[in-house]
Design a protein around this motif. Structure first.
Motif, PDB file in Angstrom:
ATOM      1  N   ASN A 166      38.174  13.783 -54.456  1.00 53.07           N
ATOM      2  CA  ASN A 166      38.718  14.709 -53.457  1.00 53.07           C
ATOM      3  C   ASN A 166      39.379  15.908 -54.128  1.00 53.07           C
ATOM      4  O   ASN A 166      39.236  17.055 -53.676  1.00 53.07           O
ATOM      5  CB  ASN A 166      39.720  13.969 -52.572  1.00 53.07           C
ATOM      6  N   ASP A 167      40.106  15.655 -55.211  1.00 51.95           N
ATOM      7  CA  ASP A 167      40.745  16.749 -55.943  1.00 51.95           C
ATOM      8  C   ASP A 167      39.702  17.696 -56.535  1.00 51.95           C
ATOM      9  O   ASP A 167      39.864  18.920 -56.493  1.00 51.95           O
ATOM     10  CB  ASP A 167      41.624  16.188 -57.062  1.00 51.95           C
ATOM     11  N   THR A 168      38.644  17.131 -57.100  1.00 49.88           N
ATOM     12  CA  THR A 168      37.579  17.957 -57.668  1.00 49.88           C
ATOM     13  C   THR A 168      36.944  18.832 -56.601  1.00 49.88           C
ATOM     14  O   THR A 168      36.699  20.026 -56.806  1.00 49.88           O
ATOM     15  CB  THR A 168      36.499  17.069 -58.315  1.00 49.88           C
ATOM     16  N   LEU A 169      36.696  18.224 -55.440  1.00 52.27           N
ATOM     17  CA  LEU A 169      36.101  18.962 -54.326  1.00 52.27           C
ATOM     18  C   LEU A 169      37.021  20.087 -53.870  1.00 52.27           C
ATOM     19  O   LEU A 169      36.568  21.210 -53.603  1.00 52.27           O
ATOM     20  CB  LEU A 169      35.825  17.995 -53.171  1.00 52.27           C
ATOM     21  N   ALA A 170      38.317  19.798 -53.801  1.00 59.69           N
ATOM     22  CA  ALA A 170      39.284  20.814 -53.388  1.00 59.69           C
ATOM     23  C   ALA A 170      39.316  21.976 -54.386  1.00 59.69           C
ATOM     24  O   ALA A 170      39.337  23.149 -53.992  1.00 59.69           O
ATOM     25  CB  ALA A 170      40.671  20.192 -53.249  1.00 59.69           C
ATOM     26  N   CYS A 171      39.294  21.652 -55.668  1.00 63.12           N
ATOM     27  CA  CYS A 171      39.304  22.704 -56.696  1.00 63.12           C
ATOM     28  C   CYS A 171      38.047  23.572 -56.601  1.00 63.12           C
ATOM     29  O   CYS A 171      38.113  24.796 -56.767  1.00 63.12           O
ATOM     30  CB  CYS A 171      39.400  22.073 -58.086  1.00 63.12           C
ATOM     31  N   GLU A 172      36.909  22.943 -56.344  1.00 71.59           N
ATOM     32  CA  GLU A 172      35.659  23.698 -56.250  1.00 71.59           C
ATOM     33  C   GLU A 172      35.694  24.716 -55.120  1.00 71.59           C
ATOM     34  O   GLU A 172      35.022  25.753 -55.178  1.00 71.59           O
ATOM     35  CB  GLU A 172      34.482  22.729 -56.034  1.00 71.59           C
ATOM     36  N   HIS A 173      36.486  24.423 -54.080  1.00 72.39           N
ATOM     37  CA  HIS A 173      36.561  25.313 -52.916  1.00 72.39           C
ATOM     38  C   HIS A 173      37.859  26.122 -52.889  1.00 72.39           C
ATOM     39  O   HIS A 173      38.183  26.731 -51.858  1.00 72.39           O
ATOM     40  CB  HIS A 173      36.420  24.503 -51.628  1.00 72.39           C
ATOM     41  N   GLY A 174      38.568  26.110 -53.996  1.00 68.43           N
ATOM     42  CA  GLY A 174      39.774  26.931 -54.089  1.00 68.43           C
ATOM     43  C   GLY A 174      40.926  26.447 -53.240  1.00 68.43           C
ATOM     44  O   GLY A 174      41.787  27.239 -52.840  1.00 68.43           O
ATOM     45  N   LEU A 175      40.988  25.147 -52.968  1.00 63.43           N
ATOM     46  CA  LEU A 175      42.065  24.595 -52.144  1.00 63.43           C
ATOM     47  C   LEU A 175      43.160  24.033 -53.040  1.00 63.43           C
ATOM     48  O   LEU A 175      42.939  23.753 -54.222  1.00 63.43           O
ATOM     49  CB  LEU A 175      41.507  23.487 -51.236  1.00 63.43           C
ATOM     50  N   SER A 176      44.328  23.851 -52.467  1.00 61.30           N
ATOM     51  CA  SER A 176      45.452  23.339 -53.250  1.00 61.30           C
ATOM     52  C   SER A 176      45.263  21.855 -53.525  1.00 61.30           C
ATOM     53  O   SER A 176      44.652  21.122 -52.744  1.00 61.30           O
ATOM     54  CB  SER A 176      46.765  23.568 -52.493  1.00 61.30           C
ATOM     55  N   VAL A 177      45.795  21.402 -54.670  1.00 58.98           N
ATOM     56  CA  VAL A 177      45.629  20.020 -55.106  1.00 58.98           C
ATOM     57  C   VAL A 177      46.981  19.465 -55.501  1.00 58.98           C
ATOM     58  O   VAL A 177      47.745  20.117 -56.219  1.00 58.98           O
ATOM     59  CB  VAL A 177      44.666  19.935 -56.319  1.00 58.98           C
ATOM     60  N   ILE A 178      47.288  18.263 -55.020  1.00 58.57           N
ATOM     61  CA  ILE A 178      48.518  17.614 -55.469  1.00 58.57           C
ATOM     62  C   ILE A 178      48.246  16.954 -56.816  1.00 58.57           C
ATOM     63  O   ILE A 178      47.127  16.557 -57.116  1.00 58.57           O
ATOM     64  CB  ILE A 178      49.010  16.570 -54.434  1.00 58.57           C
ATOM     65  N   GLN A 179      49.270  16.827 -57.615  1.00 55.95           N
ATOM     66  CA  GLN A 179      49.093  16.414 -59.001  1.00 55.95           C
ATOM     67  C   GLN A 179      49.350  14.941 -59.262  1.00 55.95           C
ATOM     68  O   GLN A 179      49.109  14.464 -60.348  1.00 55.95           O
ATOM     69  CB  GLN A 179      50.033  17.240 -59.899  1.00 55.95           C
ATOM     70  N   HIS A 180      49.819  14.198 -58.259  1.00 53.09           N
ATOM     71  CA  HIS A 180      50.238  12.836 -58.579  1.00 53.09           C
ATOM     72  C   HIS A 180      49.077  11.891 -58.831  1.00 53.09           C
ATOM     73  O   HIS A 180      49.267  10.826 -59.399  1.00 53.09           O
ATOM     74  CB  HIS A 180      51.114  12.259 -57.467  1.00 53.09           C
ATOM     75  N   HIS A 181      47.862  12.276 -58.430  1.00 49.93           N
ATOM     76  CA  HIS A 181      46.738  11.371 -58.649  1.00 49.93           C
ATOM     77  C   HIS A 181      46.532  11.106 -60.141  1.00 49.93           C
ATOM     78  O   HIS A 181      46.388   9.980 -60.568  1.00 49.93           O
ATOM     79  CB  HIS A 181      45.451  11.990 -58.072  1.00 49.93           C
ATOM     80  N   SER A 182      46.499  12.199 -60.929  1.00 48.09           N
ATOM     81  CA  SER A 182      46.246  12.032 -62.353  1.00 48.09           C
ATOM     82  C   SER A 182      47.375  11.273 -63.026  1.00 48.09           C
ATOM     83  O   SER A 182      47.157  10.546 -63.982  1.00 48.09           O
ATOM     84  CB  SER A 182      46.079  13.408 -63.010  1.00 48.09           C
TER      85      SER A 182
END
Length: 371
Positions: A165-181
């Motif tokens: 989901n984070d990768t998909l968000a980054c590909e579309h220029g959307l904000s990503v929360i960092q706690h997953h990593s």
């Protein structure tokens, strides 16, 4: 920011009914949309909670029956029929009062479902109701894989899904929360201080060795995982529901640690699940290659039959002149035979006439001799 939640559904039909929300859009939501400037005519047409729909490998008009038929085809009679993923977006990324955003969010849900569970039937319904009117997708994944028939398993898959989901968000220029990593690896305060100074951290060394093995294409199952780690000086101890790792670090000290202490990505279930996904992907690729080979073989067989047909036609064409010549010879022979037969009949008549004349001529002579 885009977030995800995972759960299982014992009834796929119930999950689909909830996600579609037939005739369940509240009047308060319609009022909110009108207050936000959405066209009144468009709002008047809205009746379902789902303001946008999409899917992968499904006909949304017959999705319930189609998913049920697939489960029956593969003998899926377990308690879990489908899996739910709720994908939510904050107002900083999408305005829930923008009808164009409804379709954009739905398309992102379809793409997320496709990446989470390739070769599965997926239905996606986009809602805008709830607290804060945040756009969110209800993604329903039918349990069986359409190629292998195996179930998708969601247990301990949150880290992988969140990363997708984070990768998909980054590909579309959307904000990503960092706690997953941060959930992937667990570092103690001491480790962070040592790492900040650029000093050697044995757990990072161990993680690096495990990561390199997991990236190795030869690692196809847990046995291969253990064997290849052994080549890197790491011994894997299977402790039933989890694992521990032991190795001699760069400072020649014997180290041993359980998987959960390294992070969720190094736990036994996370590793076996990832390896199972790889096996499933390889199986799908193998089946796809077999299908391609079947198409090639069918094409070759068609070409062979075409060649044989053309060869027979050429042979037949070559035989036609010979047949015509034989027919002509037969006709000539028949004519000759007829002529000879006619001539024989004529000679027979002549012979009989000659014989009769001889008899007539010798009668007087015979009478004279008798006297």
């Amino acid at each position: 920011m885009a977030t995800v939640k995972l759960s299982r559904a014992m009834s796929a039909g119930a999950a689909l009914n909830y996600a579609e929300g037939k005739d369940r859009l509240k009047e308060t939501d319609r009022i909110w949309l009108r207050d936000q400037g959405v066209d009144a005519a468009l709002v008047a047409k809205l009746s379902d909670r789902a303001v946008a729909r999409g899917g992968e490998n499904v006909d949304l008009n017959h999705v319930r029956g189609q998913m049920r038929a697939t489960r029956e085809l593969f003998g899926n009679r377990g308690k879990t029929q489908a899996f739910r993923v709720i994908q939510s977006f904050g107002p900083e990324d999408f305005n829930a009062a923008d009808p164009a955003a409804w379709q954009q969010v739905n398309a992102l849900g379809v793409e997320l479902g496709r990446r989470i569970a390739p070769n599965h039937e997926i239905a996606v319904y986009t809602h805008l109701d709830g607290d804060g009117h945040k756009l969110h997708n209800h993604i329903i994944i039918n349990a069986p894989n359409l190629i292998t028939g195996r179930k998708y398993h969601h247990q301990n898959d949150f880290a992988r899904v969140a990363a997708i989901n984070d990768t998909l968000a980054c590909e579309h220029g959307l904000s990503v929360i960092q706690h997953h990593s941060q959930q992937q690896e667990r570092h103690t305060l001491v480790e962070r201080k040592i790492s900040a100074k650029g000093a050697y951290v044995w757990k990072d060394d161990l993680r690096s060795r495990i990561d390199s093995v997991m990236q190795d294409s030869r690692t196809i199952d847990f046995r291969a995982f253990s064997a290849h780690l052994s080549e890197k000086g790491v011994t894997v101890h299977d402790r039933g529901q989890n694992v521990s790792y032991a190795f001699l670090d760069a400072q020649n000290k014997q180290r041993r640690v359980r998987g959960p202490k390294l992070g969720t990505s190094y736990e036994k279930e996370a590793i076996t699940h990832e390896l199972a996904n790889r096996t499933q992907a390889r199986e799908a690729q193998r089946l796809s290659e077999q299908e391609q080979q079947r198409v090639i073989n069918a094409h070759r067989a068609t070409e062979q039959r075409k060649y044989q047909t053309q060869s027979r036609e050429r042979t037949a064409q070559q035989r036609e002149p010979n047949l015509a010549s034989a027919t002509q010879n037969f006709e000539r022979l028949a004519n000759t035979s007829g002529h000879m037969e006619q001539k024989a009949r004529s000679m027979g008549t002549h012979y009989r006439q000659l014989r009769q004349r001889i008899k007539t001529a010798i009668k007087p002579l015979a009478a004279e001799l008798q006297r």
